[in-house]
Enzyme design. Structure first.
Site, short mmCIF file in Angstrom:
data_model
loop_
_atom_site.label_atom_id
_atom_site.label_comp_id
_atom_site.label_asym_id
_atom_site.label_seq_id
_atom_site.Cartn_x
_atom_site.Cartn_y
_atom_site.Cartn_z
N ASP A 1 69.41 17.73 144.84
CA ASP A 1 70.64 16.94 144.78
C ASP A 1 70.38 15.49 145.17
O ASP A 1 70.84 14.99 146.20
CB ASP A 1 71.70 17.57 145.68
CG ASP A 1 72.08 18.96 145.22
OD1 ASP A 1 71.96 19.24 144.02
OD2 ASP A 1 72.47 19.78 146.07
N ASP B 1 69.78 28.69 142.70
CA ASP B 1 70.07 27.54 143.56
C ASP B 1 69.81 27.86 145.03
O ASP B 1 69.79 29.02 145.44
CB ASP B 1 71.54 27.13 143.36
CG ASP B 1 71.77 25.65 143.57
OD1 ASP B 1 70.94 25.00 144.23
OD2 ASP B 1 72.78 25.13 143.08
N GLU C 1 65.70 27.36 149.30
CA GLU C 1 64.79 26.87 150.36
C GLU C 1 64.46 27.93 151.43
O GLU C 1 63.31 27.93 151.90
CB GLU C 1 65.38 25.64 151.02
CG GLU C 1 65.46 24.43 150.12
CD GLU C 1 66.60 24.50 149.11
OE1 GLU C 1 66.47 23.90 148.04
OE2 GLU C 1 67.60 25.19 149.39
#
Length: 948
Positions: free
Chosen positions: A631, A554, A557
């Site tokens: 998300d 997760d 980025e």
């Protein structure tokens, strides 16, 4: 003019062979696998040297430098390609020409412009002539670099795709701006695919603009007029949404509340959590044409221009959404503007920026513009079709390694399973209800509250993690994927170990920031090979050795701290092991997955690695990593935007994509819904599950309300029945789906296919953003509007089409109104299709795919290759797999099942094929209980069956 001695003294190349064009002029020299050209006008808009390397007959590597030497830095994205393609070099007139068996690359000696042509001299792509490049010297954290830019000509009818995954509900990016900047819900992949059957792989890791590369301007760049008519601003009214009382009324010329640091711009007396803001007035532009507005938003946002609603969206505050909308405006004409914003909580975000129409001189072009690079560095990839171009991309960046077969089944997830008992209870409920399932996902916070980065289970909630995993495997035949972030809280032993070795980014610690749970944290430096090794070793020690099956990587980025300005995000990951955060900004997810993939394959060479990551970069497919769309919100418009997001991600060369079925962030009206909202929630999830069953990976996930089928609706409800139907249909289709996965490795195939891949000759498909092919046969048409029971479907030219459910035939090349009852998504099958269905199963390896029911759709010749292997290991890389080709001939009305090729351990040698034949005059429904037209007992030898 540069002399021979100057050239040789300032340039060093292995295998360099000077080519003397005359005693006074050297325009180029040969090097290993290519040439270097020295443009006569070698200024900052051309470059000093242009290197063309021949990678293959169809791939040319172009590097242009403004320096005296080419960079020796190896690529993170492109792997070495072992090849010795044949080519010739010649000089004619103003051009140096490099020619392979399939391509011609020409460099203008004076201007440095490069043209790419087919073998007959027809232009495929050309750089813009004169001023097509830019090298601007910059310094990033003391690192010398260039801002770089390259412009290409683009004919009016060209369409461009790929470039990762973006949430702006756009399919064709021609005339648009695409920002390659890793962010939650946005994925940067610097590969552009053209409907002209070529691609550009831009080998650069910094933030990059593609297409229309002009900077978005503040709203004040337009003519603004207040509600009362004064020029220069809009009227902003800050009100209490309960009482309607205006708290503050003021003039505002810009709406830019983009980041945490912008919160101080709001009026002190305005309580955001209780407020509503309206901006009213008029706008005008100094240009006629299509104006673009870029809207970043959290909370509810509505925008009207001249009474037309252009934006009606919602997003949770901690993860703002974005939208790009267009409207035609006439020069100097005033248009009514109204903006209504209801913030989400005490911190919320809104910005509106604009781009005036593209100047006429720049309309037929697109460009790449990157913040930092040593040189302009790109690969031109050509092919006869989009599949060949994507194959070229994977030649450069690596094969899409096969995921384990169970990954093609259904995964259940939620944010989050808080206890061992809760997680096991969900899996038991699935098995008791006979709902097919292969994977349960354990999201974040299975650790103690202050122990992020330890990767250790909180024993108060997971008292026997080893026993839990064993029960999942042995009792429920279910795999476990677990969430691992590249994040460490200060003070725990893993933080101290990483910190002691210099493996952590430290700026977030130095600035004293705390995350949303109230703890100080930072991320490790995935660019450091030793740090990657240590990161894997920590995962291995506490998780993999317990029997964890797959990894949810997760926030890759990297999202070190959410909602910071971009300059602070870059600062937070500077320095990396390789250089500045500016230069390497977009490549973190690639390096993070590399460490996990290589670590697990070294620890256990047999079992397939499987990674799910929130971000991606070129080459990620070689590290067994799939990407999900982040998300996203639980809204109809967000569901729709996933269609083009997933298609363009796949057109970027990476075959494995998924999303949170049902959306992640949920409006509060769904948390304790009234009857009306509950009905909409159930329909939204039903439609989303229908869509989600036909993307490469099938996965439900989200915040409360819980997403398990039985939590969405009771089993007698049409929502439950439809979701279960499509789940079971997905499992029936496993022979088809796993064959597509096999082809993705063996033949560089793409599973989720934009219509341009198979119907490039039909110009009507260029801008279709809400249909796609799932494999070679199934045309998927998600329903993304509430309460509708039909939808428009375009059936591409070149094929006839059968309704999957009824078998009814319709000619292609037309728009139809398709039936879309609550429980059904329109799906069409192209003529000439052969689709293998397996038996009903509860998990992918419950039993062999035997018997197989072959649905054969007449009207056109067709083929399909069934691919099978052991499903869990890497023996397929050594040739341990089997294929059976099915071929239908329309003239003879015959089906040939070819001799089986290859073998693997556990292969079904003798099997049964039940054949259902459908033609335009003989429709048949999709019904696995109907009597087949033929039954074939197959032992691996060729057999031919004729139909009446």
């Amino acid at each position: 003019m540069r002399t021979i001695s100057t050239i040789l003294s300032t340039t060093v190349f292995l295998f360099a062979i000077p080519v003397f064009c005359s005693a006074q002029n050297i325009h180029y020299k040969k090097i290993d696998n290519g040439i270097i050209v020295y443009p006569i006008n070698n200024n900052s808009s051309i470059g000093k040297q242009i290197k063309l390397n021949v990678i293959s007959d169809k791939i040319i590597h172009a590097v242009i430098t403004s320096a005296d030497d080419f960079s020796l830095e190896p690529s993170l994205m492109v792997i070495p390609v072992k090849s010795k393609p044949e080519y010739t070099v010649s000089e004619a007139g103003d051009y140096i020409q490099l020619k392979t068996h399939a391509l011609i690359a020409k460099v203008n000696i004076t201007t440095g412009q490069i043209q790419y042509q087919d073998i007959n001299g027809k232009n495929i792509l050309e750089e813009k002539q004169n001023a097509s490049r830019l090298f601007k010297a910059v310094s990033n954290d003391g690192e010398a670099s260039y801002q770089i830019e390259q412009i290409f000509n683009s004919p009016e009818e060209e369409a461009i795709y790929g470039l990762g995954q973006h949430q702006d509900d756009m399919m064709n990016y021609k005339g648009k701006q695409v920002l390659l900047l890793q962010n939650n819900t946005d994925v940067a992949i610097p590969f552009l695919l053209s409907n002209k059957n070529y691609g550009i792989l831009w080998d650069n890791y910094s933030i990059t603009k593609v297409g229309d590369i002009r900077d978005y301007q503040p709203l004040s760049s337009l003519g603004l007029f207040s509600k009362e008519g004064e020029r220069g601003w809009l009227t902003a009214s800050y009100s209490n949404k309960k009482t309607g009382e205006i708290v503050v009324k003021r003039a505002e010329s810009d709406i830019d509340y983009s980041f945490l640091s912008d919160m101080k711009k709001f009026p002190d007396s305005f309580k955001m959590a209780d407020g509503i803001v309206k901006w009213e007035g008029k706008i005008s532009s100094g240009y006629s044409g299509l104006q673009h507005f870029n809207v970043k938003y959290a909370g509810y946002i509505k925008i009207w221009i001249n009474g037309e609603m252009l934006v009606d969206k919602w997003r949770q505050a901690w993860n703002p959404g974005s939208a790009v909308v267009e409207t035609e405006m006439l020069k100097d004409k005033k248009y009514d503007l109204k903006i209504e914003w209801i913030p989400d909580g005490n911190e919320s975000y809104l910005s509106i920026k604009c781009l005036t129409p593209i100047p006429q001189a720049d309309k037929n072009q697109y460009a790449f513009s990157s913040e930092s690079g040593n040189e302009i560095n790109y690969y031109f990839v050509s092919g006869a079709n989009a599949d060949e171009v994507i194959s070229g991309y994977r030649t450069l960046t690596g094969k899409a390694v096969l995921m384990p077969k169970w990954a093609m089944g259904f995964w259940q997830s939620r944010e989050r399973y808080k206890t061992q008992e809760e997680l096991l209870g969900v899996v038991k409920e699935f098995r008791d209800r006979k709902i097919p399932l292969d994977n349960i996902v354990l999201d974040w916070q299975y650790w103690k509250p202050d122990s992020w980065g330890t990767h250790e289970f909180d024993k108060s909630r997971f008292p026997d993690a080893d026993g839990m995993i064993k029960t999942l495997h042995d009792t429920y035949h279910t795999r476990l994927m677990i969430s691992v972030w590249p994040k460490f809280y200060t003070g725990n032993s893993n933080y101290e170990l990483m910190n002691k070795n210099g493996f952590l980014y430290k700026r977030n610690i130095a600035d004293g920031r705390k995350d949303w749970l109230g703890y100080q944290s930072t991320f490790y430096d995935a660019f450091n090979p030793e740090a990657r090794t240590m990161f894997w070793n920590l995962m291995n020690k506490t998780l993999y050795k317990k029997g964890i099956d797959a990894w949810w990587m997760d926030a890759t980025e990297p999202d070190i701290h959410s909602n910071l300005p971009i300059w602070e995000r870059k600062q937070n990951m500077t320095p990396t092991y390789l250089g500045s955060g500016t230069k390497y900004f977009n490549a973190f997810p690639l390096q993070n997955s590399k460490g996990v993939y290589e670590g697990q394959r070294k620890e256990n060479p047999n079992d397939r690695v499987f990674i799910l990551t929130r971000s991606a970069y070129g080459g990620l497919q070689r590290y067994a990593a799939a990407t999900w769309s982040g998300d996203i919100a639980s809204r109809w418009e967000d569901m729709k935007s996933q269609i083009s997001a997933g298609i363009n991600f796949s057109l970027s060369g990476l075959p494995y994509w998924t999303m949170d079925i049902g959306g992640f962030s949920v409006e509060r009206r769904y948390e304790k819904p009234n009857e009306k909202d509950l009905a909409e929630w159930r329909e939204l999830n039903t439609r989303w599950y229908q869509f989600g069953a036909f993307v490469p990976l099938f996965r439900g996930h989200g915040q409360f309300p819980y997403r398990e089928i039985y939590n969405i609706a009771p089993e007698n409800h049409p929502a439950y029945k439809s979701i279960l139907y499509y789940n079971k249909l997905r499992y029936r289709l496993m022979p088809y789906i796993y064959s597509l996965a096999g082809a993705s490795y063996q033949k560089d195939y793409t599973i989720m296919r934009g219509l341009v891949m198979d119907y490039a000759a039909d110009p009507k498909v260029n801008n279709i953003a809400d249909e796609y092919m799932f494999g070679p046969s199934l045309l998927i048409n998600p329903v993304y509007k509430y309460g509708v029971t039909t939808r428009k479907v375009y059936l591409p030219e070149g094929n006839g089409w059968y309704d999957l459910y009824t078998g009814k035939y319709t000619k292609g090349g037309q728009m139809i109104t398709a039936n879309a009852p609550y429980n059904q998504m329109p799906i069409y099958v192209k003529d000439g299709s052969i689709i293998p269905y397996g038996p009903e199963i509860q998990y992918t390896d419950e039993k062999p795919a035997d018997p197989i029911t072959l649905y054969v759709y007449g009207g056109k010749d067709g083929t399909f290759t069934l691919y099978e292997d052991e499903g869990l290991n890497y023996n397929y890389e050594k040739g341990a797999f089997a294929t059976i080709q099915f071929s239908y001939n329309e003239v003879s009305k015959s089906l040939t099942i070819s001799e089986r090729k290859g073998a693997y351990k556990g292969m079904v040698k003798d099997r049964t094929f039940n054949i259902v034949f459908i033609n335009p005059k003989k429709p048949k429904p999709l019904n696995f209980n109907q009597k087949p037209d033929k039954t074939i007992q197959y032992n691996g030898e060729q057999t031919i069956t004729k139909f009446k």
